[in-house]
Scaffold this motif. Structure first.
Motif, PDB file in Angstrom:
ATOM      1  N   MET A 164      30.843  26.406 -11.052  1.00 39.38           N
ATOM      2  CA  MET A 164      30.703  26.097  -9.687  1.00 39.38           C
ATOM      3  C   MET A 164      30.733  24.274  -9.391  1.00 39.38           C
ATOM      4  N   LYS A 165      31.205  24.280  -8.308  1.00 43.13           N
ATOM      5  CA  LYS A 165      31.194  22.763  -7.938  1.00 43.13           C
ATOM      6  C   LYS A 165      30.292  22.643  -6.883  1.00 43.13           C
ATOM      7  N   ILE A 166      29.579  21.342  -6.783  1.00 43.30           N
ATOM      8  CA  ILE A 166      28.366  21.086  -5.996  1.00 43.30           C
ATOM      9  C   ILE A 166      28.762  19.800  -5.543  1.00 43.30           C
ATOM     10  N   LYS A 167      28.170  19.335  -4.087  1.00 49.12           N
ATOM     11  CA  LYS A 167      28.450  18.363  -3.646  1.00 49.12           C
ATOM     12  C   LYS A 167      27.032  17.855  -2.877  1.00 49.12           C
ATOM     13  N   THR A 168      27.105  16.638  -2.270  1.00 52.77           N
ATOM     14  CA  THR A 168      26.064  16.276  -1.427  1.00 52.77           C
ATOM     15  C   THR A 168      26.589  16.175  -0.210  1.00 52.77           C
ATOM     16  N   THR A 169      25.504  16.485   0.945  1.00 53.83           N
ATOM     17  CA  THR A 169      25.961  16.411   2.268  1.00 53.83           C
ATOM     18  C   THR A 169      24.772  16.038   2.960  1.00 53.83           C
ATOM     19  N   PRO A 170      24.850  15.388   4.211  1.00 51.97           N
ATOM     20  CA  PRO A 170      23.817  15.245   5.209  1.00 51.97           C
ATOM     21  C   PRO A 170      23.090  16.252   5.806  1.00 51.97           C
ATOM     22  N   LEU A 171      21.911  16.372   5.938  1.00 55.74           N
ATOM     23  CA  LEU A 171      21.253  17.718   6.586  1.00 55.74           C
ATOM     24  C   LEU A 171      20.570  16.972   7.788  1.00 55.74           C
ATOM     25  N   GLU A 172      20.388  17.946   8.552  1.00 54.53           N
ATOM     26  CA  GLU A 172      19.445  17.687   9.804  1.00 54.53           C
ATOM     27  C   GLU A 172      18.113  18.134   9.239  1.00 54.53           C
ATOM     28  N   LEU A 173      17.217  17.577   9.884  1.00 48.65           N
ATOM     29  CA  LEU A 173      15.693  17.965   9.260  1.00 48.65           C
ATOM     30  C   LEU A 173      15.237  19.430   9.465  1.00 48.65           C
ATOM     31  N   ARG A 174      15.800  20.278  10.685  1.00 42.59           N
ATOM     32  CA  ARG A 174      15.474  21.344  10.641  1.00 42.59           C
ATOM     33  C   ARG A 174      16.030  22.312   9.648  1.00 42.59           C
ATOM     34  N   GLU A 175      17.313  21.916   9.099  1.00 47.33           N
ATOM     35  CA  GLU A 175      17.784  22.441   7.825  1.00 47.33           C
ATOM     36  C   GLU A 175      17.190  22.220   6.578  1.00 47.33           C
ATOM     37  N   ALA A 176      16.826  21.025   6.440  1.00 46.97           N
ATOM     38  CA  ALA A 176      15.892  20.719   5.196  1.00 46.97           C
ATOM     39  C   ALA A 176      14.511  21.422   5.163  1.00 46.97           C
ATOM     40  N   ASN A 177      13.961  21.678   6.219  1.00 46.69           N
ATOM     41  CA  ASN A 177      12.633  22.010   6.449  1.00 46.69           C
ATOM     42  C   ASN A 177      12.726  23.739   6.266  1.00 46.69           C
ATOM     43  N   ALA A 178      13.866  24.508   6.624  1.00 46.97           N
ATOM     44  CA  ALA A 178      14.144  25.802   6.501  1.00 46.97           C
ATOM     45  C   ALA A 178      14.363  26.144   4.744  1.00 46.97           C
ATOM     46  N   HIS A 179      15.060  24.979   4.034  1.00 50.01           N
ATOM     47  CA  HIS A 179      15.023  25.297   2.601  1.00 50.01           C
ATOM     48  C   HIS A 179      13.684  25.071   2.065  1.00 50.01           C
ATOM     49  N   ILE A 180      13.008  24.166   2.471  1.00 50.78           N
ATOM     50  CA  ILE A 180      11.413  23.541   1.765  1.00 50.78           C
ATOM     51  C   ILE A 180      10.611  24.764   2.082  1.00 50.78           C
ATOM     52  N   GLU A 181      10.558  25.313   3.339  1.00 46.24           N
ATOM     53  CA  GLU A 181       9.669  26.633   3.498  1.00 46.24           C
ATOM     54  C   GLU A 181      10.046  27.786   2.772  1.00 46.24           C
ATOM     55  N   GLU A 182      11.399  27.932   2.256  1.00 48.04           N
ATOM     56  CA  GLU A 182      11.775  28.996   1.425  1.00 48.04           C
ATOM     57  C   GLU A 182      11.444  28.745   0.034  1.00 48.04           C
ATOM     58  N   PHE A 183      11.569  27.619  -0.456  1.00 50.91           N
ATOM     59  CA  PHE A 183      11.809  27.221  -2.073  1.00 50.91           C
ATOM     60  C   PHE A 183      10.581  26.403  -2.594  1.00 50.91           C
ATOM     61  N   HIS A 184      10.229  25.708  -1.725  1.00 48.06           N
ATOM     62  CA  HIS A 184       9.106  24.693  -2.206  1.00 48.06           C
ATOM     63  C   HIS A 184       7.722  25.307  -2.634  1.00 48.06           C
ATOM     64  N   ARG A 185       7.276  25.128  -3.788  1.00 46.63           N
ATOM     65  CA  ARG A 185       6.043  25.859  -4.487  1.00 46.63           C
ATOM     66  C   ARG A 185       4.886  25.800  -3.560  1.00 46.63           C
ATOM     67  N   HIS A 186       4.537  24.416  -3.073  1.00 44.50           N
ATOM     68  CA  HIS A 186       3.169  23.860  -2.780  1.00 44.50           C
ATOM     69  C   HIS A 186       3.128  23.100  -1.616  1.00 44.50           C
ATOM     70  N   HIS A 187       4.417  22.590  -0.753  1.00 42.85           N
ATOM     71  CA  HIS A 187       4.254  21.905   0.358  1.00 42.85           C
ATOM     72  C   HIS A 187       4.978  22.464   1.369  1.00 42.85           C
ATOM     73  N   GLY A 188       4.755  22.313   2.515  1.00 46.21           N
ATOM     74  CA  GLY A 188       5.346  22.767   3.866  1.00 46.21           C
ATOM     75  C   GLY A 188       6.285  22.054   4.350  1.00 46.21           C
ATOM     76  N   ARG A 189       6.758  22.093   5.400  1.00 47.83           N
ATOM     77  CA  ARG A 189       7.658  21.260   6.135  1.00 47.83           C
ATOM     78  C   ARG A 189       7.058  19.855   6.546  1.00 47.83           C
ATOM     79  N   VAL A 190       8.379  19.023   6.756  1.00 48.53           N
ATOM     80  CA  VAL A 190       7.895  17.689   7.014  1.00 48.53           C
ATOM     81  C   VAL A 190       8.193  17.407   8.567  1.00 48.53           C
ATOM     82  N   GLN A 191       7.318  16.440   9.010  1.00 51.52           N
ATOM     83  CA  GLN A 191       7.184  16.097  10.249  1.00 51.52           C
ATOM     84  C   GLN A 191       8.436  15.200  10.788  1.00 51.52           C
ATOM     85  N   GLY A 192       8.674  14.342   9.885  1.00 53.13           N
ATOM     86  CA  GLY A 192       9.481  13.254  10.429  1.00 53.13           C
ATOM     87  C   GLY A 192      10.338  12.629   9.394  1.00 53.13           C
ATOM     88  N   HIS A 193      11.485  11.977   9.422  1.00 53.78           N
ATOM     89  CA  HIS A 193      12.319  11.525   8.351  1.00 53.78           C
ATOM     90  C   HIS A 193      12.912  10.315   8.927  1.00 53.78           C
TER      91      HIS A 193
END
Length: 87
Positions: A1-30
């Motif tokens: 499997m090939k993987i690569k880095t890419t820029p994300l919007e904060l809303r995209e990152a927050n959606a991933h965080i809410e689904e997979f982070h075990r104890h922290h929620g979304r971030v307000q700013g970045h």
């Protein structure tokens, strides 16, 4: 499997965080967010980078405020490395 880095919007990152982070929620700013995606475009992990919370100089120092992956190998190290290069 090939993987690569890419820029994300904060809303995209927050959606991933809410689904997979075990104890922290979304971030307000970045400063910026980075993701690791596979060849289909599925986000495997993300890093949110912002101003330091410790009172250090926010113009010279950045802090990874969230790092989250779905467990795919090498994703976290790719994200830390990419955040350091961008910063």
């Amino acid at each position: 499997m090939k993987i690569k880095t890419t820029p994300l919007e904060l809303r995209e990152a927050n959606a991933h965080i809410e689904e997979f982070h075990r104890h922290h929620g979304r971030v307000q700013g970045h400063r910026f967010s980075i993701g690791v995606v596979d060849e289909t475009g599925k986000i495997l992990g993300c890093a949110v980078v912002g101003r330091p919370t410790s009172g250090l100089d926010p113009k010279r120092i950045l802090e990874v405020t969230r790092l989250c992956s779905d467990g795919a190998p090498n994703v976290c190290s790719m994200l830390y490395s990419a955040a350091a290069r961008v910063g």
